[in-house]
Write a protein that holds these residues in place. Structure first.
Motif, short mmCIF file in Angstrom:
data_model
loop_
_atom_site.label_atom_id
_atom_site.label_comp_id
_atom_site.label_asym_id
_atom_site.label_seq_id
_atom_site.Cartn_x
_atom_site.Cartn_y
_atom_site.Cartn_z
N ARG A 1 0.84 -1.20 0.00
CA ARG A 1 0.00 0.00 0.00
C ARG A 1 0.88 1.25 0.00
N PRO A 2 0.31 2.39 -0.39
CA PRO A 2 1.09 3.63 -0.37
C PRO A 2 1.51 4.01 1.05
N LEU A 3 2.62 4.68 1.10
CA LEU A 3 3.17 5.09 2.40
C LEU A 3 2.87 6.56 2.66
N GLY B 1 -7.24 3.69 7.32
CA GLY B 1 -7.54 2.26 7.39
C GLY B 1 -6.58 1.44 6.56
N GLU B 2 -7.15 0.61 5.70
CA GLU B 2 -6.35 -0.29 4.88
C GLU B 2 -5.83 0.40 3.62
N SER B 3 -6.22 1.65 3.41
CA SER B 3 -5.85 2.31 2.16
C SER B 3 -4.38 2.70 2.09
N ALA B 4 -3.75 2.85 3.24
CA ALA B 4 -2.35 3.29 3.23
C ALA B 4 -1.64 2.87 4.51
N ARG C 1 10.93 7.86 1.16
CA ARG C 1 10.21 8.04 -0.11
C ARG C 1 8.70 7.82 0.03
N PRO C 2 8.06 8.65 0.85
CA PRO C 2 6.61 8.45 1.05
C PRO C 2 5.82 8.87 -0.20
N ASP C 3 4.60 8.38 -0.26
CA ASP C 3 3.73 8.77 -1.37
C ASP C 3 2.96 10.04 -1.03
N ALA C 4 2.89 10.34 0.26
CA ALA C 4 2.30 11.61 0.69
C ALA C 4 2.86 11.93 2.08
N ILE C 5 2.92 13.22 2.37
CA ILE C 5 3.42 13.65 3.68
C ILE C 5 2.33 14.49 4.34
N VAL C 6 2.14 14.27 5.63
CA VAL C 6 1.17 15.07 6.39
C VAL C 6 1.92 15.80 7.49
N LEU D 1 -3.30 10.72 -3.09
CA LEU D 1 -2.59 9.45 -3.31
C LEU D 1 -2.97 8.84 -4.66
N PHE D 2 -4.21 9.02 -5.05
CA PHE D 2 -4.67 8.36 -6.27
C PHE D 2 -4.71 9.31 -7.46
N ARG D 3 -4.18 10.50 -7.24
CA ARG D 3 -4.23 11.49 -8.32
C ARG D 3 -3.22 11.18 -9.42
#
Lengths: 148, 245
Positions: free
Chosen positions: A16-18, A37-40, A60-65, A125-127
């Motif tokens: 899954r994406p990180l 949840g299970e999405s990432a 190398r994350p797929d998104a940062i918060v 993430l899915f863009r």
């Protein structure tokens, strides 16, 4: 790649994406995991940790918060390199904004409920594929059959 | 917008604050829906509490009125008039209030403790610490983080110093206070004498008496004590006007 293809990219196969969460409010970390949840996979570190840029480059994350403007500014350059979106949660002003391809959203979005965070993150993430997606062998290997 | 959540059991086992009588009910009152949800999740999942959310003072009142709620975690800025005011409206309900804030300042903490609040927590608290703190308050303890305790001790010491100065300053005559006011502004004796239309010798005598009455060794120390006394007096007057209101 269509949006549907992009969505299948993650759901059809593992891993899954990180999402890398760098926050000064530890209570947020459990909420982020619960929301996605299970999405990432959500990995959390205190925003006060040293060398956040190095952490982002190496994981190398797929998104940062993040939850502060200072942390967002510190990571702006790295997120551009990684082509990963950066989501800044502004708890005090109850707003959320996204840095994408080196540019911030024109207007911060009102943070009216926790689902605003979930929707923004999943949307990002899915863009489009990130550099991490293309460069992590496991992810790249799993992607073509669903992403073409 | 009252939201009730309960998750007192995990993997078939009672956890945290759950007991035979069921989980302890906690109200989380904060205008921020994200922080409310985050606190609710932590308290319910890790602490085993049953959690009710409230977005303002009115909702908090309703939440506490419907069912016994031993603890309420309340935002200092809770709409419409702040957490302390909201806590004041819960008189009669057996709910222990814990305030929380992003950057708690010692004066605010002291005011909260004076108002019978059971604790003060930073919103940057770790999940496990939040559960421990709320469990403790439910069991009758008070809660204050180590950092806030140190700030509070410093604040109490400052208040004690100010109060001591205020009491000593009360022994000064009207003329001595006028002299001390000008000394505190940094004026030399000659300037003080000129402004009060008295001789420099008289000013010196007043300063000598002031130092003796305040128990201070120097003009500078007397000026600092004077400022402390003035602050203490202002605090007392502010408290009196708040109580009158």
């Amino acid at each position: 790649m269509t949006r549907a293809d992009a969505t299948n990219r993650w759901t059809a196969t593992e891993p899954r994406p990180l999402v890398l969460a760098l926050t000064g409010t530890p209570l947020l970390t459990g909420l982020l995991r619960d929301l996605l949840g299970e999405s990432a996979v959500v990995r959390c570190f205190p925003a006060a940790s040293p060398d956040l840029q190095g952490l982002a480059r190496d994981t190398r994350p797929d998104a940062i918060v993040v939850d502060s403007e200072e942390t967002a500014l510190e990571l702006a350059e790295v997120t551009a390199e990684l082509r990963a979106p950066l989501v800044e949660i502004r708890l005090r002003s109850r707003e959320l904004r996204v840095l994408r391809h080196g540019e911030w959203d024109a207007e911060p979005r009102p943070l009216s409920s926790p689902t605003t965070i979930r929707n923004a993150l999943l949307g990002e993430l899915f863009r489009a594929p990130t550099a991490a997606f293309e460069q992590r062998p496991a992810l790249a290997a799993s992607a073509p059959e669903v992403a073409q | 917008m009252l939201v009730e959540r309960c998750a007192g059991v995990r993997d078939g086992r009672a956890i945290g604050a759950s007991s035979a009588a069921g989980p302890t009910r906690v109200a989380v009152a904060d205008a921020d829906p994200v922080l409310r949800a985050a606190a609710r999740l932590v308290l319910a999942q890790q602490g085993g509490f049953s959690v009710v959310e409230a977005a303002d003072a009115d909702e908090l009142r309703q939440a506490v009125a419907h069912r016994p709620t031993p603890v309420a975690l309340v935002d200092v800025e809770l709409p419409p008039a702040g957490g302390l005011a909201a806590a004041g409206t819960l008189d009669g309900a057996a709910t222990r209030i814990v305030l929380w804030d992003y950057a708690p300042d010692p004066e605010r903490i002291l005011s909260a403790l004076r108002a019978n609040v059971y604790g003060f927590l930073p919103k940057t608290i770790a999940p496990a610490a939040l559960c421990r703190a709320v469990s403790g308050v439910a069991a009758g303890e008070a809660c204050l983080s180590r950092e806030l305790t140190a700030d509070l001790i410093e604040q109490v010491a400052k208040l004690a110093r100010r109060e001591r100065s205020r009491r000593r300053a009360a022994a000064l005559s009207e003329r001595e206070r006028e002299v001390l006011e000008l000394v505190a502004r940094g004026y030399p004796n000659r300037e003080v004498a000129k402004r009060l239309y008295i001789s420099e010798f008289t000013v010196k005598r007043h300063v000598h008496n002031i130092l003796a009455k305040l128990g201070e060794p120097s003009r500078r120390a007397a000026a600092a004590a004077y400022r402390d006394a003035r602050d203490a007096q202002n605090t007392l007057e502010a408290l009196a006007s708040t109580e009158a209101a």
